[in-house]
Write a protein that holds these residues in place. Sequence first.
Motif, PDB file in Angstrom:
ATOM      1  N   MET A  95       0.815  -1.183   0.000  1.00 42.08           N
ATOM      2  CA  MET A  95       0.000   0.000   0.000  1.00 42.08           C
ATOM      3  C   MET A  95       0.870   1.262   0.000  1.00 42.08           C
ATOM      4  O   MET A  95       0.560   2.237  -0.691  1.00 42.08           O
ATOM      5  CB  MET A  95      -0.909  -0.002   1.231  1.00 42.08           C
ATOM      6  N   LEU A  96       1.958   1.237   0.774  1.00 40.74           N
ATOM      7  CA  LEU A  96       2.833   2.401   0.869  1.00 40.74           C
ATOM      8  C   LEU A  96       3.505   2.700  -0.470  1.00 40.74           C
ATOM      9  O   LEU A  96       3.577   3.860  -0.892  1.00 40.74           O
ATOM     10  CB  LEU A  96       3.893   2.186   1.964  1.00 40.74           C
ATOM     11  N   LYS A  97       3.959   1.663  -1.158  1.00 50.16           N
ATOM     12  CA  LYS A  97       4.616   1.884  -2.451  1.00 50.16           C
ATOM     13  C   LYS A  97       3.666   2.520  -3.463  1.00 50.16           C
ATOM     14  O   LYS A  97       4.048   3.421  -4.207  1.00 50.16           O
ATOM     15  CB  LYS A  97       5.152   0.566  -3.010  1.00 50.16           C
ATOM     16  N   LYS A  98       2.427   2.068  -3.472  1.00 51.90           N
ATOM     17  CA  LYS A  98       1.441   2.628  -4.399  1.00 51.90           C
ATOM     18  C   LYS A  98       1.149   4.090  -4.065  1.00 51.90           C
ATOM     19  O   LYS A  98       1.039   4.929  -4.957  1.00 51.90           O
ATOM     20  CB  LYS A  98       0.156   1.810  -4.364  1.00 51.90           C
ATOM     21  N   LEU A  99       1.036   4.389  -2.786  1.00 52.26           N
ATOM     22  CA  LEU A  99       0.756   5.755  -2.362  1.00 52.26           C
ATOM     23  C   LEU A  99       1.939   6.683  -2.657  1.00 52.26           C
ATOM     24  O   LEU A  99       1.750   7.824  -3.097  1.00 52.26           O
ATOM     25  CB  LEU A  99       0.415   5.782  -0.874  1.00 52.26           C
ATOM     26  N   LEU A 100       3.154   6.200  -2.456  1.00 56.91           N
ATOM     27  CA  LEU A 100       4.340   7.004  -2.779  1.00 56.91           C
ATOM     28  C   LEU A 100       4.435   7.259  -4.280  1.00 56.91           C
ATOM     29  O   LEU A 100       4.745   8.379  -4.713  1.00 56.91           O
ATOM     30  CB  LEU A 100       5.602   6.301  -2.283  1.00 56.91           C
ATOM     31  N   THR A 101       4.155   6.239  -5.069  1.00 60.71           N
ATOM     32  CA  THR A 101       4.178   6.397  -6.522  1.00 60.71           C
ATOM     33  C   THR A 101       3.100   7.378  -6.973  1.00 60.71           C
ATOM     34  O   THR A 101       3.349   8.245  -7.818  1.00 60.71           O
ATOM     35  CB  THR A 101       3.989   5.036  -7.208  1.00 60.71           C
ATOM     36  N   LEU A 102       1.913   7.251  -6.412  1.00 58.62           N
ATOM     37  CA  LEU A 102       0.824   8.173  -6.731  1.00 58.62           C
ATOM     38  C   LEU A 102       1.209   9.608  -6.376  1.00 58.62           C
ATOM     39  O   LEU A 102       0.966  10.538  -7.148  1.00 58.62           O
ATOM     40  CB  LEU A 102      -0.456   7.771  -5.988  1.00 58.62           C
ATOM     41  N   THR A 103       1.829   9.788  -5.231  1.00 57.34           N
ATOM     42  CA  THR A 103       2.254  11.121  -4.809  1.00 57.34           C
ATOM     43  C   THR A 103       3.279  11.700  -5.776  1.00 57.34           C
ATOM     44  O   THR A 103       3.168  12.857  -6.186  1.00 57.34           O
ATOM     45  CB  THR A 103       2.854  11.067  -3.393  1.00 57.34           C
ATOM     46  N   ALA A 104       4.268  10.892  -6.126  1.00 58.20           N
ATOM     47  CA  ALA A 104       5.318  11.368  -7.032  1.00 58.20           C
ATOM     48  C   ALA A 104       4.756  11.717  -8.413  1.00 58.20           C
ATOM     49  O   ALA A 104       5.259  12.623  -9.081  1.00 58.20           O
ATOM     50  CB  ALA A 104       6.406  10.310  -7.158  1.00 58.20           C
ATOM     51  N   LEU A 105       3.722  11.020  -8.832  1.00 61.06           N
ATOM     52  CA  LEU A 105       3.134  11.288 -10.139  1.00 61.06           C
ATOM     53  C   LEU A 105       2.073  12.389 -10.103  1.00 61.06           C
ATOM     54  O   LEU A 105       1.935  13.161 -11.053  1.00 61.06           O
ATOM     55  CB  LEU A 105       2.521  10.008 -10.709  1.00 61.06           C
ATOM     56  N   ALA A 106       1.323  12.476  -9.018  1.00 65.25           N
ATOM     57  CA  ALA A 106       0.187  13.395  -8.971  1.00 65.25           C
ATOM     58  C   ALA A 106       0.559  14.823  -8.581  1.00 65.25           C
ATOM     59  O   ALA A 106       0.023  15.773  -9.153  1.00 65.25           O
ATOM     60  CB  ALA A 106      -0.867  12.859  -8.002  1.00 65.25           C
ATOM     61  N   PHE A 121      -0.370  14.402   1.095  1.00 67.09           N
ATOM     62  CA  PHE A 121       0.136  13.087   0.693  1.00 67.09           C
ATOM     63  C   PHE A 121       1.238  12.596   1.627  1.00 67.09           C
ATOM     64  O   PHE A 121       1.326  11.397   1.893  1.00 67.09           O
ATOM     65  CB  PHE A 121       0.651  13.115  -0.749  1.00 67.09           C
ATOM     66  N   THR A 122       2.053  13.503   2.140  1.00 70.45           N
ATOM     67  CA  THR A 122       3.103  13.087   3.077  1.00 70.45           C
ATOM     68  C   THR A 122       2.481  12.549   4.355  1.00 70.45           C
ATOM     69  O   THR A 122       2.928  11.520   4.878  1.00 70.45           O
ATOM     70  CB  THR A 122       4.050  14.261   3.390  1.00 70.45           C
ATOM     71  N   ILE A 123       1.453  13.213   4.853  1.00 67.10           N
ATOM     72  CA  ILE A 123       0.771  12.717   6.049  1.00 67.10           C
ATOM     73  C   ILE A 123       0.146  11.345   5.782  1.00 67.10           C
ATOM     74  O   ILE A 123       0.267  10.421   6.602  1.00 67.10           O
ATOM     75  CB  ILE A 123      -0.286  13.727   6.528  1.00 67.10           C
ATOM     76  N   LEU A 124      -0.490  11.184   4.626  1.00 62.70           N
ATOM     77  CA  LEU A 124      -1.068   9.879   4.280  1.00 62.70           C
ATOM     78  C   LEU A 124       0.010   8.800   4.162  1.00 62.70           C
ATOM     79  O   LEU A 124      -0.188   7.663   4.597  1.00 62.70           O
ATOM     80  CB  LEU A 124      -1.852   9.977   2.970  1.00 62.70           C
ATOM     81  N   CYS A 125       1.136   9.150   3.578  1.00 63.15           N
ATOM     82  CA  CYS A 125       2.229   8.181   3.428  1.00 63.15           C
ATOM     83  C   CYS A 125       2.819   7.786   4.778  1.00 63.15           C
ATOM     84  O   CYS A 125       3.158   6.623   4.992  1.00 63.15           O
ATOM     85  CB  CYS A 125       3.327   8.745   2.524  1.00 63.15           C
ATOM     86  N   VAL A 126       2.944   8.756   5.694  1.00 64.26           N
ATOM     87  CA  VAL A 126       3.442   8.436   7.039  1.00 64.26           C
ATOM     88  C   VAL A 126       2.468   7.502   7.747  1.00 64.26           C
ATOM     89  O   VAL A 126       2.872   6.514   8.386  1.00 64.26           O
ATOM     90  CB  VAL A 126       3.682   9.720   7.861  1.00 64.26           C
ATOM     91  N   LEU A 127       1.184   7.782   7.629  1.00 62.46           N
ATOM     92  CA  LEU A 127       0.181   6.893   8.227  1.00 62.46           C
ATOM     93  C   LEU A 127       0.246   5.497   7.606  1.00 62.46           C
ATOM     94  O   LEU A 127       0.176   4.486   8.324  1.00 62.46           O
ATOM     95  CB  LEU A 127      -1.215   7.487   8.071  1.00 62.46           C
TER      96      LEU A 127
END
Length: 122
Positions: free
Chosen positions: A1-12, A36-42
């Motif tokens: 889940m974290l990898k997908k969220l990080l990738t989404l953040t970097a792209l979005a 997105f950083t807060i979501l990624c930390v969570l």
Amino acid sequence: MLKKLLTLTALAVPLIVIPQVHLTFELPKTVALYAFTILCVLAFFVDAIKNKRFSWGILSKKFYIFLSLYLISLAISTAFSLQPHTAIFGSYERQQGLITFISYITFLLLIISAFSEKKKDT
């Protein structure tokens, strides 16, 4: 889940533009980066609790020392700033204050943690 969220953040985040805001580019991107950083930390902590494992990835000790020194220098320069509000939040035009730099560093550490894990043999 974290990898997908990080990738989404970097792209979005680079693609976010809101024409109705006075600063079309900087403010929406900065707010999105914070969110997105807060979501990624969570997500990082949820994964750490779920997997019962907490790791920051494999990098040299020198990297973490220099990163810590950089954070300390940012905190000292913010503490002795003539305009503390601007030093913490950044100017309205640039949005490059202490909080933004902490978000960048947190995002970097999360990327290192998520993408440098060793694959499990299944």
